[in-house]
Design a protein around this motif. Structure first.
Motif, PDB file in Angstrom:
ATOM      1  N   SER A 474      60.661 -56.831-112.110  1.00 28.14           N
ATOM      2  CA  SER A 474      60.569 -55.879-111.002  1.00 28.14           C
ATOM      3  C   SER A 474      61.732 -54.902-110.941  1.00 28.14           C
ATOM      4  CB  SER A 474      60.486 -56.636-109.663  1.00 28.14           C
ATOM      5  OG  SER A 474      61.671 -57.350-109.405  1.00 28.14           O
ATOM      6  N   ARG A 475      62.731 -55.083-111.783  1.00 26.61           N
ATOM      7  CA  ARG A 475      63.830 -54.118-111.788  1.00 26.61           C
ATOM      8  C   ARG A 475      64.538 -54.134-113.133  1.00 26.61           C
ATOM      9  NH1 ARG A 475      66.231 -58.262-108.333  1.00 26.61           N
ATOM     10  NH2 ARG A 475      68.045 -59.190-109.346  1.00 26.61           N
ATOM     11  N   SER A 476      65.191 -53.021-113.435  1.00 27.42           N
ATOM     12  CA  SER A 476      65.942 -52.902-114.674  1.00 27.42           C
ATOM     13  C   SER A 476      67.431 -53.091-114.468  1.00 27.42           C
ATOM     14  CB  SER A 476      65.695 -51.518-115.307  1.00 27.42           C
ATOM     15  OG  SER A 476      64.334 -51.352-115.624  1.00 27.42           O
ATOM     16  N   SER A 477      67.860 -53.161-113.223  1.00 30.28           N
ATOM     17  CA  SER A 477      69.282 -53.283-112.913  1.00 30.28           C
ATOM     18  C   SER A 477      69.663 -54.746-112.743  1.00 30.28           C
ATOM     19  CB  SER A 477      69.607 -52.507-111.637  1.00 30.28           C
ATOM     20  OG  SER A 477      68.826 -52.988-110.556  1.00 30.28           O
ATOM     21  N   PRO A 478      70.932 -55.089-112.921  1.00 30.52           N
ATOM     22  CA  PRO A 478      71.362 -56.482-112.755  1.00 30.52           C
ATOM     23  C   PRO A 478      71.097 -57.012-111.356  1.00 30.52           C
ATOM     24  CG  PRO A 478      73.066 -55.194-113.822  1.00 30.52           C
ATOM     25  CD  PRO A 478      72.029 -54.223-113.379  1.00 30.52           C
ATOM     26  N   TYR A 479      71.401 -56.207-110.361  1.00 22.81           N
ATOM     27  CA  TYR A 479      71.213 -56.617-108.973  1.00 22.81           C
ATOM     28  C   TYR A 479      70.180 -55.719-108.306  1.00 22.81           C
ATOM     29  CZ  TYR A 479      75.687 -59.116-109.451  1.00 22.81           C
ATOM     30  OH  TYR A 479      76.706 -59.943-109.847  1.00 22.81           O
ATOM     31  N   CYS A 480      69.535 -56.255-107.290  1.00 15.02           N
ATOM     32  CA  CYS A 480      68.600 -55.418-106.533  1.00 15.02           C
ATOM     33  C   CYS A 480      69.333 -54.370-105.714  1.00 15.02           C
ATOM     34  CB  CYS A 480      67.742 -56.293-105.620  1.00 15.02           C
ATOM     35  SG  CYS A 480      68.666 -57.153-104.325  1.00 15.02           S
ATOM     36  N   THR A 481      70.631 -54.532-105.553  1.00 24.30           N
ATOM     37  CA  THR A 481      71.425 -53.641-104.691  1.00 24.30           C
ATOM     38  C   THR A 481      72.107 -52.512-105.443  1.00 24.30           C
ATOM     39  OG1 THR A 481      73.270 -55.177-104.974  1.00 24.30           O
ATOM     40  CG2 THR A 481      71.883 -55.468-103.022  1.00 24.30           C
ATOM     41  N   ASP A 482      71.878 -52.388-106.741  1.00 28.03           N
ATOM     42  CA  ASP A 482      72.640 -51.414-107.533  1.00 28.03           C
ATOM     43  C   ASP A 482      72.405 -49.976-107.095  1.00 28.03           C
ATOM     44  OD1 ASP A 482      73.944 -53.290-109.024  1.00 28.03           O
ATOM     45  OD2 ASP A 482      72.533 -53.260-110.680  1.00 28.03           O
ATOM     46  N   VAL A 483      71.297 -49.715-106.415  1.00 24.68           N
ATOM     47  CA  VAL A 483      71.037 -48.358-105.939  1.00 24.68           C
ATOM     48  C   VAL A 483      72.127 -47.897-104.979  1.00 24.68           C
ATOM     49  CG1 VAL A 483      69.590 -49.159-104.030  1.00 24.68           C
ATOM     50  CG2 VAL A 483      69.285 -46.856-104.916  1.00 24.68           C
ATOM     51  N   ALA A 484      72.773 -48.824-104.287  1.00 20.79           N
ATOM     52  CA  ALA A 484      73.792 -48.456-103.300  1.00 20.79           C
ATOM     53  C   ALA A 484      75.074 -47.947-103.953  1.00 20.79           C
ATOM     54  CB  ALA A 484      74.119 -49.650-102.401  1.00 20.79           C
ATOM     55  N   ARG A 485      75.247 -48.216-105.227  1.00 22.00           N
ATOM     56  CA  ARG A 485      76.472 -47.771-105.911  1.00 22.00           C
ATOM     57  C   ARG A 485      76.561 -46.255-105.982  1.00 22.00           C
ATOM     58  NH1 ARG A 485      78.521 -52.111-109.650  1.00 22.00           N
ATOM     59  NH2 ARG A 485      79.297 -50.432-110.965  1.00 22.00           N
ATOM     60  N   VAL A 486      75.428 -45.569-105.880  1.00 20.93           N
ATOM     61  CA  VAL A 486      75.448 -44.112-106.032  1.00 20.93           C
ATOM     62  C   VAL A 486      76.219 -43.438-104.915  1.00 20.93           C
ATOM     63  CG1 VAL A 486      73.254 -44.105-107.274  1.00 20.93           C
ATOM     64  CG2 VAL A 486      73.259 -43.738-104.817  1.00 20.93           C
ATOM     65  N   VAL A 487      76.395 -44.103-103.778  1.00 20.53           N
ATOM     66  CA  VAL A 487      77.144 -43.500-102.674  1.00 20.53           C
ATOM     67  C   VAL A 487      78.439 -44.267-102.416  1.00 20.53           C
ATOM     68  CG1 VAL A 487      75.168 -42.448-101.544  1.00 20.53           C
ATOM     69  CG2 VAL A 487      75.782 -44.798-100.970  1.00 20.53           C
ATOM     70  N   ASN A 488      78.901 -45.012-103.426  1.00 18.94           N
ATOM     71  CA  ASN A 488      80.162 -45.754-103.305  1.00 18.94           C
ATOM     72  C   ASN A 488      80.141 -46.738-102.139  1.00 18.94           C
ATOM     73  OD1 ASN A 488      81.699 -44.931-105.516  1.00 18.94           O
ATOM     74  ND2 ASN A 488      82.432 -43.100-104.483  1.00 18.94           N
ATOM     75  N   ALA A 489      79.001 -47.344-101.907  1.00 16.20           N
ATOM     76  CA  ALA A 489      78.911 -48.343-100.842  1.00 16.20           C
ATOM     77  C   ALA A 489      79.326 -49.699-101.397  1.00 16.20           C
ATOM     78  CB  ALA A 489      77.481 -48.425-100.306  1.00 16.20           C
ATOM     79  N   PRO A 490      80.283 -50.387-100.778  1.00 13.87           N
ATOM     80  CA  PRO A 490      80.627 -51.731-101.239  1.00 13.87           C
ATOM     81  C   PRO A 490      79.453 -52.677-101.037  1.00 13.87           C
ATOM     82  CG  PRO A 490      81.669 -51.288 -99.138  1.00 13.87           C
ATOM     83  CD  PRO A 490      81.035 -50.000 -99.575  1.00 13.87           C
ATOM     84  N   ILE A 491      79.327 -53.638-101.933  1.00 14.20           N
ATOM     85  CA  ILE A 491      78.193 -54.562-101.903  1.00 14.20           C
ATOM     86  C   ILE A 491      78.734 -55.977-101.839  1.00 14.20           C
ATOM     87  CG2 ILE A 491      76.132 -55.355-103.120  1.00 14.20           C
ATOM     88  CD1 ILE A 491      76.230 -52.552-104.570  1.00 14.20           C
TER      89      ILE A 491
END
Length: 1001
Positions: A474-491
């Motif tokens: 369902s995703r190509s990124s390591p985490y489901c939250t990686d989309v938030a990195r585009v705005v420098n949001a800490p995860i």
């Protein structure tokens, strides 16, 4: 505050400071540390030298240099004279290779023979013998710094955040050595052949760099203790992603919140509160499961900690000054959130399971889509808090921009320009968060001036599965939250079965938002104990995962056992808390069974207090205005900035403004002028106007020009409609990001907050609305029927088949008409209230105006109505400059109004019995028909009537116009193809209006 900058060019001359060490060797030390020089105040000049000219250093600089620089800033005498000379020259703008000038005491003949005694205290002091430093000392310290940085950057990859103990996301192998940990987190890798650290160094004390807080008050620690504290901070039940953030201040803030020794300790009262909240969350789901075992409710089993987490975020945010929180979420856990976070009466929730009839109008919606609005006392902080959960359809992330728009509007009306009083909180599922593009669109609104909500807290209820789909599919990124990195949001990834870690992360998130007003993400890694819904069988597709889940104790049981073991609570106390909540649920259940009806209004997420009270629901205010107002607005709109001598505008704009002034003097208005009259007159009356969309400031077709730009000064602008009257309402016009779904959703949320505002969204071209189809279908067209939610949002859709190709032509008028809720076979009773009653009963208004005056009136009518309905307008393109598409002031002054149908007024209307054909049409095609009629000299034979408001259909006026021409053939003409445009909508309604006695072709 000035942003930190990285300077590497002036490190070249540092090579002479290292005795008997080649420059390349020193460079490798700094590169290994992967650190950087941070200058808190920039030099006067900056140089960008190519790498080829920098043989000494090809990488980032050492944190040692950073420390020296900070010491020098505090006291230049505190550093060695060599560093003093370097920093002074660098700050004065010295070019690459020129900053370092050896003071006399260091001027020795050999390049590599200068003493480096100033490094000794930082590199193992006593080892600096005779002015020389052992290379191993430097290597060891840099290796330790590299280890610390590796834990900060990569520790989250090995943190135990999965309560099931499965390989998290099945994607660790992408980052690791396939043995469970990234190689840079394995200390043995720093002790291999060729490395400086050895086993015996584990007890050796190392000085801590300024980029870590693991020491607390200690400035140095044994390597063994350094590793233990790093493991505690970054590799237990919390995984922190933050090293991609490009602000040193923010990175250090996060480090301090997780590295400081003892920072996660909690007292017994805090633990008891967590237990009580977790008990209620678990008890609620268990109660529903017993009473309605076969009902879909999309419960939280497996992620019950979400409820204590949300309550903690609310508590901490309230403590920090927040007074209102707008929330959006998908269906999973919604009922529990309404019950235990918002404290909605349980009786109202339980009646949703009873299948009762509604006491008010509307179709309603399933119980796990409904929203609510609650004002209550926060018992922890003893402050009042407003909580709104926005209703959401099955489109999981669709409400994200709606929440942001509603939040922004609340901030605007409260004068909360920094977001200190109102905040948004968005809940997500893991598969939807990474899979749906609206998440990305919403994130990209987060820092835009007219769209920011000054920080949103995102919570992911991470079940580690979609409906039946594994993360690896369902995703190509390591985490489901990686989309938030585009705005420098800490995860912050956190194990859902460790409540205290979850609560700590929530405190950090609330403080982050209050401090920096930026987004952040809490990823609660948990599981879904049941299937996608309670009657679904998950073992079909995830047998191994669900075998593990079956053998996993519930989070409440694990935490209760932990607190009992440590003596915080007794087994009796645990049982007593559960029994009390069970009793509350039973009492509410008994009361709910007495109810005979449900009320949709109990679930309204945006109540308009006082708006409907004391009004005649069928009385429309007048839309015409005084001519003096038209003239005043027109002159202001046509004038250059007051300081025109200093504010240089484009010469083309000078001609446009001059032409506008001539129109005012001639008492006529084109499309742009009529729009300014509508906006300006509403502003005068205290109505806030907001216009948003792609390129709306100038207008796609360069017709609007609501923002004038200084031709010589960057960012210097003038907005004439903001300066019409000293006491006018605010006017906001804003170019949006290149998004339709996100921005239209945002403006819808904005319009929900206050009915006394005109909120408009304009598509760049009308056909672009189809990328926002979800908002149109699920919210705008059906919002009132499902959720008793009204909105006066205006959609401006440029429309017209004018030779621009398949795209940029049709706004798909037929789709909006197909979704209109009026019955084609029902002719409402004719009365004075016919028109307004039609508007009251329909779901939205669809119009295709042909005159600037009608455009002016229909915009003002949005506010004049005693209720609110969405308005969809097919706006023109070529008509914006058409010489005949102008209106006299007489059509906009007091006594004038919106014309649902514009009848024939030419010679044909003077002798109606001889008219052979009546042509009905809408919009721009009228001018084409009129031109063709004149060219063929058929003015006496053909009458043209314009249907300006297509839906709700003007049965009464169409009937009247047809009756006027008894001998005429009735025809509908449109520029669109027959299976498009308004034809399929108007044809059956014409038949109804004429009682099937005449045929319209």
């Amino acid at each position: 505050m000035h942003r930190a900058r990285t300077v590497i060019n002036n490190l070249v001359p540092l090579a002479p400071l290292v005795p008997k060490v080649a420059p390349e060797r020193f460079a490798s030390w700094l590169a290994a540390a992967n650190c950087k020089i941070i200058l808190n105040s920039p030099p006067k000049r900056w140089y960008n030298a190519p790498v080829s000219t920098e043989p000494f250093l090809n990488g980032s600089s050492g944190s040692y240099v950073e420390e020296m620089y900070n010491s020098w800033l505090a006291d230049p005498k505190s550093v060695h004279a060599s560093w003093d000379a370097f920093f002074r020259n660098s700050s004065s703008g010295a070019g690459p290779g020129q900053a370092y000038q050896s003071p006399p005491s260091l001027a020795l003949p050999g390049r590599n023979e200068a003493p480096l005694s100033s490094l000794a205290p930082f590199l193992g002091g006593s080892s600096a013998l005779g002015g020389q430093v052992d290379e191993k000392i430097i290597d060891d310290h840099l290796a330790v710094q590299a280890i610390i940085r590796s834990y900060q950057a990569r520790g989250h990859h090995v943190a135990a955040v999965d309560p099931l103990g499965l390989k998290y996301a099945d994607l660790h192998a992408v980052f690791s050595d396939r043995k469970g940990a990234p190689p840079e987190l394995v200390v043995r890798n720093y002790m291999t052949k060729g490395s400086s650290l050895e086993e015996r160094d584990m007890d050796r004390v190392f000085k801590l760099p300024s980029t870590t807080y693991i020491g607390g008050k200690d400035k140095a620690l044994p390597l063994k203790e350094i590793l233990r504290r790093l493991e505690t901070a970054y590799c237990r039940h919390i995984g922190v992603e933050f090293m991609f953030i490009n602000s040193l201040e923010q990175c250090n803030w996060i480090r301090q919140k997780f590295e400081t020794p003892g920072i996660m300790e909690m007292d017994s009262e805090q633990k008891r509160l967590i237990l009580a909240r977790l008990t209620r969350a678990t008890g609620f789901e268990a109660f529903l499961a017993r009473k309605w075992s076969s009902e879909k409710r999309f419960g939280l089993e497996g992620c019950e900690i979400l409820i204590p987490a949300m309550k903690q975020l609310i508590d901490k945010s309230t403590e920090l000054g927040v007074e209102s929180i707008v929330m959006g979420m998908p269906h999973r856990g919604r009922l529990n959130v309404l019950a235990n976070v918002c404290r909605k009466p349980l009786e109202q929730i339980f009646t949703q399971f009873a299948g009762l009839e509604a006491a008010d109008d509307g179709s309603g919606d399933v119980k796990y889509h409904l929203g609510t609005y609650i004002e209550r006392l926060n018992r922890v902080t003893n402050k009042n808090i407003r909580l709104a959960v926005v209703a959401n359809p099955s489109h999981l992330e669709a409400c994200d921009p709606v929440v942001q728009g509603k939040t922004r509007a609340e901030q605007f009306y409260r004068g909360d320009g920094e977001g200190k009083k109102v905040m948004s909180m968005l809940l997500h599922g893991d598969a939807a968060f990474c899979g749906q593009g609206i998440v990305f669109e919403t994130f990209h609104l987060s820092d835009l001036p007219d769209y920011t909500t000054h920080g949103t807290i995102h919570i992911v209820a991470n079940n580690q599965i979609g409906f039946t789909t594994d993360p690896r599919h369902s995703r190509s990124s390591p985490y489901c939250t990686d989309v938030a990195r585009v705005v420098n949001a800490p995860i912050f990834h956190v194990n859902g079965d460790d409540p205290e870690s979850v609560i700590h992360v929530c405190n950090v998130a609330a403080e982050w938002r209050a401090t920096f007003h930026k987004d952040c993400v809490i990823d609660i890694v948990s599981y879904r104990r049941n299937g996608h819904n309670e009657i679904d069988e998950p073992m079909f597709t995830q047998p191994l995962m669900y075998r593990k889940i079956r053998n996993t104790k519930p989070g409440l049981q694990l935490y209760a056992e932990k607190l009992i073991k440590e003596g915080t609570v007794t087994p009796e106390e645990v049982k007593d808390v559960a029994d009390k909540y069970e009793k509350i649920c039973e009492e509410a259940y008994t009361n709910a069974r007495k109810e005979t009806h449900i009320k949709y209004k109990d679930w309204l997420d945006s109540p308009w207090s006082g708006f409907f009270e004391g009004k005649d629901p069928l009385k429309v205010s007048l839309t015409g205005i005084k001519e003096d107002t038209l003239v005043h607005i027109g002159k202001r709109f046509s004038s250059p900035p007051p300081n025109a001598a200093e504010f240089v505008i484009h010469r083309g704009l000078e001609r446009i403004l001059k032409a506008r002034m001539e129109m005012v003097e001639a008492r006529i208005a084109d499309w742009a002028m009529a729009e300014s009259f509508a906006f300006g007159s509403l502003l005068k009356e205290g109505i806030h106007v907001r216009l948003s969309g792609q390129d709306v400031e100038r207008g796609t077709f360069s017709h609007r020009h609501h923002v004038l730009h200084h031709q010589l000064v960057d960012k210097a602008t003038y907005r004439p409609l903001c300066f019409l009257y000293p006491d006018q309402a605010p006017y906001t016009v804003s170019n949006s990001s290149l998004s339709e779904f996100g921005v239209l959703g945002f403006e819808l949320g904005y319009s929900m907050t206050n009915p006394n505002a005109l909120v408009c969204w304009e598509a760049q071209f009308g056909d672009f609305n189809n990328t926002a189809q979800c908002i149109i279908d699920q919210f705008i067209s059906s919002g009132q029927a499902k959720w008793v939610r009204q909105s006066g949002l205006v959609m401006l859709l440029p429309h017209g088949l004018e030779g621009m190709g398949p795209e940029h032509s049709s706004a798909r008028l037929e789709r909006f008409l197909q979704m209109s809720s009026d019955d084609p076979d029902y002719f409402p009773p004719e009365s004075e209230e016919f028109a307004v009653r039609q508007l009251h009963d329909i779901n939205w208004i669809v119009a295709n105006c042909s005159t600037p005056a009608n455009y002016f009136h229909i915009l003002r009518r949005q506010i004049a109505l005693p209720f609110r309905k969405p308005l969809v307008i097919m706006t023109p393109k070529s008509l914006l400059r058409h010489p005949e598409a102008k209106s006299s002031f007489d059509e906009m002054v007091e006594g004038s109004e919106f014309l649902r149908v514009i009848p024939e007024t030419g010679v044909a209307s003077q002798n109606p019995s001889s008219v052979k054909k009546v042509v009905f049409c809408a919009g721009k095609v009228f001018y084409d028909i009129k031109k063709a009629r004149g060219a063929r000299e058929l003015d006496n034979d053909i009458a043209i009537a314009r249907v300006e408001q297509i839906s709700p259909f003007p049965f009464d006026l169409v009937k009247r116009e047809c009756a006027k021409y008894p001998n005429a053939q009735l025809t509908w003409v449109q520029e669109e193809h027959k299976n498009q445009g308004a034809w399929s909508y108007v044809q059956p309604r014409f038949n109804t209006a004429l009682n099937n006695t005449r045929v319209v072709t």
